[in-house]
Design a protein around this motif. Structure first.
Motif, PDB file in Angstrom:
ATOM      1  N   LYS A 160       0.939  -1.241   0.020  1.00  0.00           N
ATOM      2  CA  LYS A 160       0.090   0.063  -0.065  1.00  0.00           C
ATOM      3  C   LYS A 160       0.949   1.125  -0.047  1.00  0.00           C
ATOM      4  O   LYS A 160       1.821   1.672   0.806  1.00  0.00           O
ATOM      5  CB  LYS A 160      -0.841  -0.009   1.383  1.00  0.00           C
ATOM      6  N   VAL A 161       0.734   1.953  -1.096  1.00  0.00           N
ATOM      7  CA  VAL A 161       1.788   3.099  -1.219  1.00  0.00           C
ATOM      8  C   VAL A 161       1.814   4.148  -0.029  1.00  0.00           C
ATOM      9  O   VAL A 161       0.545   4.532   0.269  1.00  0.00           O
ATOM     10  CB  VAL A 161       1.336   3.597  -2.581  1.00  0.00           C
ATOM     11  N   LEU A 162       2.700   4.515   0.321  1.00  0.00           N
ATOM     12  CA  LEU A 162       3.170   5.346   1.251  1.00  0.00           C
ATOM     13  C   LEU A 162       3.187   6.864   0.729  1.00  0.00           C
ATOM     14  O   LEU A 162       4.321   7.037   0.174  1.00  0.00           O
ATOM     15  CB  LEU A 162       4.074   5.102   2.402  1.00  0.00           C
ATOM     16  N   ALA A 163       2.414   7.884   1.061  1.00  0.00           N
ATOM     17  CA  ALA A 163       2.652   9.129   0.477  1.00  0.00           C
ATOM     18  C   ALA A 163       1.849   9.865   1.311  1.00  0.00           C
ATOM     19  O   ALA A 163       0.903   9.916   1.832  1.00  0.00           O
ATOM     20  CB  ALA A 163       2.250   9.316  -1.065  1.00  0.00           C
ATOM     21  N   ASP A 164       2.401  11.338   1.467  1.00  0.00           N
ATOM     22  CA  ASP A 164       1.528  12.498   2.131  1.00  0.00           C
ATOM     23  C   ASP A 164       0.154  12.662   1.542  1.00  0.00           C
ATOM     24  O   ASP A 164      -0.680  12.862   2.249  1.00  0.00           O
ATOM     25  CB  ASP A 164       2.652  13.503   2.051  1.00  0.00           C
ATOM     26  N   VAL A 165       0.390  12.828   0.109  1.00  0.00           N
ATOM     27  CA  VAL A 165      -1.075  13.388  -0.440  1.00  0.00           C
ATOM     28  C   VAL A 165      -1.155  12.422  -1.713  1.00  0.00           C
ATOM     29  O   VAL A 165      -0.118  12.032  -2.351  1.00  0.00           O
ATOM     30  CB  VAL A 165      -0.580  14.691  -1.221  1.00  0.00           C
ATOM     31  N   GLY A 166      -2.390  11.940  -1.605  1.00  0.00           N
ATOM     32  CA  GLY A 166      -2.859  11.273  -2.638  1.00  0.00           C
ATOM     33  C   GLY A 166      -3.871  11.799  -3.770  1.00  0.00           C
ATOM     34  O   GLY A 166      -4.801  12.393  -3.160  1.00  0.00           O
ATOM     35  N   LEU A 179       0.932  16.052 -11.368  1.00  0.00           N
ATOM     36  CA  LEU A 179       2.280  15.591 -10.474  1.00  0.00           C
ATOM     37  C   LEU A 179       3.366  15.841 -11.526  1.00  0.00           C
ATOM     38  O   LEU A 179       4.421  16.088 -10.885  1.00  0.00           O
ATOM     39  CB  LEU A 179       1.831  13.808 -10.538  1.00  0.00           C
ATOM     40  N   SER A 180       3.378  15.930 -12.781  1.00  0.00           N
ATOM     41  CA  SER A 180       4.316  16.296 -13.613  1.00  0.00           C
ATOM     42  C   SER A 180       4.863  17.587 -13.370  1.00  0.00           C
ATOM     43  O   SER A 180       6.195  18.095 -13.564  1.00  0.00           O
ATOM     44  CB  SER A 180       4.170  15.833 -15.073  1.00  0.00           C
ATOM     45  N   VAL A 181       3.720  18.581 -12.965  1.00  0.00           N
ATOM     46  CA  VAL A 181       4.220  19.906 -13.021  1.00  0.00           C
ATOM     47  C   VAL A 181       4.637  20.199 -11.496  1.00  0.00           C
ATOM     48  O   VAL A 181       5.547  21.004 -11.372  1.00  0.00           O
ATOM     49  CB  VAL A 181       2.660  20.865 -13.095  1.00  0.00           C
ATOM     50  N   MET A 182       4.207  19.507 -10.582  1.00  0.00           N
ATOM     51  CA  MET A 182       4.404  19.791  -8.995  1.00  0.00           C
ATOM     52  C   MET A 182       5.700  19.036  -8.578  1.00  0.00           C
ATOM     53  O   MET A 182       6.378  19.320  -7.634  1.00  0.00           O
ATOM     54  CB  MET A 182       3.300  19.259  -8.167  1.00  0.00           C
ATOM     55  N   THR A 183       6.050  17.981  -9.378  1.00  0.00           N
ATOM     56  CA  THR A 183       7.406  17.149  -8.986  1.00  0.00           C
ATOM     57  C   THR A 183       8.139  16.899 -10.368  1.00  0.00           C
ATOM     58  O   THR A 183       7.754  17.195 -11.172  1.00  0.00           O
ATOM     59  CB  THR A 183       6.948  15.736  -8.411  1.00  0.00           C
ATOM     60  N   ALA A 184       9.362  16.114  -9.894  1.00  0.00           N
ATOM     61  CA  ALA A 184      10.095  15.656 -11.143  1.00  0.00           C
ATOM     62  C   ALA A 184       9.665  14.444 -11.742  1.00  0.00           C
ATOM     63  O   ALA A 184      10.534  13.886 -12.635  1.00  0.00           O
ATOM     64  CB  ALA A 184      11.561  15.581 -10.397  1.00  0.00           C
ATOM     65  N   THR A 195      -4.928   5.757 -18.218  1.00  0.00           N
ATOM     66  CA  THR A 195      -3.553   6.251 -18.657  1.00  0.00           C
ATOM     67  C   THR A 195      -2.620   5.501 -17.532  1.00  0.00           C
ATOM     68  O   THR A 195      -1.563   5.039 -17.690  1.00  0.00           O
ATOM     69  CB  THR A 195      -3.075   7.497 -18.933  1.00  0.00           C
ATOM     70  N   THR A 196      -3.081   5.932 -16.279  1.00  0.00           N
ATOM     71  CA  THR A 196      -2.365   5.684 -15.084  1.00  0.00           C
ATOM     72  C   THR A 196      -3.079   4.402 -14.700  1.00  0.00           C
ATOM     73  O   THR A 196      -4.140   4.349 -14.132  1.00  0.00           O
ATOM     74  CB  THR A 196      -2.275   6.562 -14.134  1.00  0.00           C
ATOM     75  N   ILE A 197      -2.112   3.359 -14.856  1.00  0.00           N
ATOM     76  CA  ILE A 197      -2.724   1.709 -14.079  1.00  0.00           C
ATOM     77  C   ILE A 197      -1.932   1.305 -13.053  1.00  0.00           C
ATOM     78  O   ILE A 197      -2.208   0.436 -12.564  1.00  0.00           O
ATOM     79  CB  ILE A 197      -2.710   0.876 -15.250  1.00  0.00           C
ATOM     80  N   THR A 198      -0.813   2.186 -12.516  1.00  0.00           N
ATOM     81  CA  THR A 198      -0.140   1.910 -11.271  1.00  0.00           C
ATOM     82  C   THR A 198       0.172   3.349 -10.805  1.00  0.00           C
ATOM     83  O   THR A 198       0.384   4.346 -11.389  1.00  0.00           O
ATOM     84  CB  THR A 198       1.304   1.225 -11.721  1.00  0.00           C
ATOM     85  N   PRO A 199       0.463   3.253  -9.359  1.00  0.00           N
ATOM     86  CA  PRO A 199       0.465   4.585  -8.829  1.00  0.00           C
ATOM     87  C   PRO A 199       2.152   5.113  -9.198  1.00  0.00           C
ATOM     88  O   PRO A 199       3.005   4.525  -9.281  1.00  0.00           O
ATOM     89  CB  PRO A 199       0.995   4.149  -7.276  1.00  0.00           C
ATOM     90  N   ASN A 200       2.051   6.351  -9.482  1.00  0.00           N
ATOM     91  CA  ASN A 200       3.259   7.028  -9.787  1.00  0.00           C
ATOM     92  C   ASN A 200       3.487   8.184  -8.546  1.00  0.00           C
ATOM     93  O   ASN A 200       2.751   8.639  -8.086  1.00  0.00           O
ATOM     94  CB  ASN A 200       3.298   8.010 -10.740  1.00  0.00           C
ATOM     95  N   MET A 214       3.804  12.957  -3.084  1.00  0.00           N
ATOM     96  CA  MET A 214       2.596  13.010  -3.682  1.00  0.00           C
ATOM     97  C   MET A 214       2.630  11.724  -4.646  1.00  0.00           C
ATOM     98  O   MET A 214       3.522  11.289  -5.361  1.00  0.00           O
ATOM     99  CB  MET A 214       2.387  14.402  -4.326  1.00  0.00           C
ATOM    100  N   ALA A 215       1.613  11.295  -4.629  1.00  0.00           N
ATOM    101  CA  ALA A 215       1.060   9.922  -5.525  1.00  0.00           C
ATOM    102  C   ALA A 215      -0.159  10.328  -6.536  1.00  0.00           C
ATOM    103  O   ALA A 215      -1.041  10.702  -5.897  1.00  0.00           O
ATOM    104  CB  ALA A 215       0.589   8.653  -4.534  1.00  0.00           C
ATOM    105  N   ASP A 216       0.307   9.824  -7.730  1.00  0.00           N
ATOM    106  CA  ASP A 216      -0.656   9.936  -8.711  1.00  0.00           C
ATOM    107  C   ASP A 216      -1.441   8.325  -8.625  1.00  0.00           C
ATOM    108  O   ASP A 216      -0.554   7.589  -9.189  1.00  0.00           O
ATOM    109  CB  ASP A 216      -0.340  10.339  -9.882  1.00  0.00           C
ATOM    110  N   LEU A 217      -2.632   8.344  -8.467  1.00  0.00           N
ATOM    111  CA  LEU A 217      -3.317   6.870  -8.226  1.00  0.00           C
ATOM    112  C   LEU A 217      -4.091   6.817  -9.256  1.00  0.00           C
ATOM    113  O   LEU A 217      -4.780   7.732  -9.911  1.00  0.00           O
ATOM    114  CB  LEU A 217      -3.773   6.846  -7.019  1.00  0.00           C
ATOM    115  N   PRO A 218      -4.109   5.619  -9.915  1.00  0.00           N
ATOM    116  CA  PRO A 218      -4.937   5.068 -10.908  1.00  0.00           C
ATOM    117  C   PRO A 218      -6.472   5.819 -10.732  1.00  0.00           C
ATOM    118  O   PRO A 218      -7.081   5.753  -9.593  1.00  0.00           O
ATOM    119  CB  PRO A 218      -5.205   3.751 -10.862  1.00  0.00           C
ATOM    120  N   GLY A 219      -7.059   6.386 -11.877  1.00  0.00           N
ATOM    121  CA  GLY A 219      -8.412   6.884 -11.484  1.00  0.00           C
ATOM    122  C   GLY A 219      -9.553   5.809 -11.348  1.00  0.00           C
ATOM    123  O   GLY A 219      -9.742   4.798 -11.630  1.00  0.00           O
TER     124      GLY A 219
END
Length: 333
Positions: A160-166, A179-184, A195-200, A214-219
């Motif tokens: 279970k992905v550990l992130a401050d913000v999901g 996510l691409s704008v706020m992080t590297a 498009t996203t099928i796994t957490p980034n 921050m985690a970008d999670l599948p929709g």
């Protein structure tokens, strides 16, 4: 579904080591024909240990470990020598990994810290040699103990992905772009569902060298709690996020209903998720004028903080970072 190096659940058969047997032995040498008992104890069976590693983000490296079998302890020997302990097996796992017994469904271990070691399946205890059973009335005990068996069974490791913000939202809400704008991070971005099928994961650089994850999670889609779409595979990752940032696009037909559907899916899966801190970000707001923005604002729940952003024009991106940081900081004080 496309192949991915992200693996968030594996099923493995585990068996810790059997304890070595204690032995029955009496001291014999050229000067001693009938010496006392000197049978040594058996060694402990090998443990199976989980170790947290912050540099791992997937369980992929364990995918082909179908059988994890620890070494048995060695039997004792004469002259009161204890047998060697079986070698332990250390499984390095990402932070946020949970170990579950497949048959009972019971959670057996949870790894949350880097370098943390948890003895998941302890090895069997070694048996006692006959030296231990010597008494004033029994100077030559004939008894020694066998070693105890280790533990075994089919187990499930679940990440279970550990992130401050999901980031939570329907497919194509703009989560990957944000996510691409706020992080590297460089998540895959395209104009089609899932498009996203796994957490980034990405680290958001804040002021004065501070940062948060921050985690970008599948929709989510309606019915995700019942397993539709990516279903439970996605929802399990939300449980570990401190803040849930709901991303609702400005061109949504019904902003209030979209938020309610997202919230309902979370509550259906786990009612405790309703107690997390929520923030709503209205994405693609560069297409709004002040009048439209006020109309959307009236649709949003008054008890949830909200902000209008645009990942394309960087509108309010820094303000969003400030809001997220302030919310995270308030939770820890």
């Amino acid at each position: 579904m496309e192949k991915s190096n992200f693996v968030d659940q594996i099923r493995i058969f585990c068996r810790s080591g059997h304890g070595g047997a204690g032995i029955k032995h009496f001291r014999r040498d050229k000067l001693t024909a009938y010496g006392g008992p000197d049978g040594g104890d058996g060694g402990r069976g090998g443990h199976i240990i989980l170790k947290g590693n912050r540099n791992l983000w997937t369980l992929l490296h364990l995918r082909y470990h179908k059988n994890v079998l620890a070494e048995d302890g060695e039997r004792g020997s004469d002259n009161n020598k204890t047998g060697r302990d079986g070698n332990d097996i250390v499984l390095e796992v990402p932070l946020g990994t949970i170990a579950v017994d497949e048959e009972s469904g019971e959670k057996e271990a949870e790894v949350l810290h880097d370098g943390e070691e948890i003895i998941w399946l302890p090895g069997g205890k070694g048996g006692l040699g006959n030296t231990n059973f010597k008494t004033p009335t029994n100077q030559a005990p004939e008894h020694s103990q066998p070693g105890l068996p280790g533990e075994e069974g089919w187990k499930v490791l679940e990440l279970k992905v550990l992130a401050d913000v999901g980031l939570v939202g329907f497919p194509n809400a703009g989560k990957s772009t944000l996510l691409s704008v706020m992080t590297a991070a460089k998540p895959k971005i395209a104009d089609y569902a899932f498009t996203t099928i796994t957490p980034n994961l990405g680290m958001v650089e804040y002021r004065d060298g501070k940062s948060f994850c921050m985690a970008d999670l599948p929709g989510i889609i309606e019915g995700a709690a019942e397993g539709k779409g990516l279903g439970h595979r996605f929802l399990r990752h939300i449980e570990r996020n401190s803040i849930l940032l709901f991303l609702i696009p400005a061109d949504s037909k019904d902003h209030k209903k979209e938020f309610e559907i997202l919230l309902n899916e979370l509550e259906e899966y786990n009612p405790e998720l309703a107690h997390k801190q929520f923030i709503i970000a209205v994405s693609k707001s560069d297409m709004l004028d002040d009048e439209l923005a006020k109309e959307i604002e009236r649709e949003l729940p008054p008890n949830v903080p909200h902000i209008f952003i645009s990942s394309v024009t960087n509108k309010n991106i820094q303000a969003l970072k400030d809001l997220l940081w302030a919310t995270l900081n308030a939770q820890t004080t």
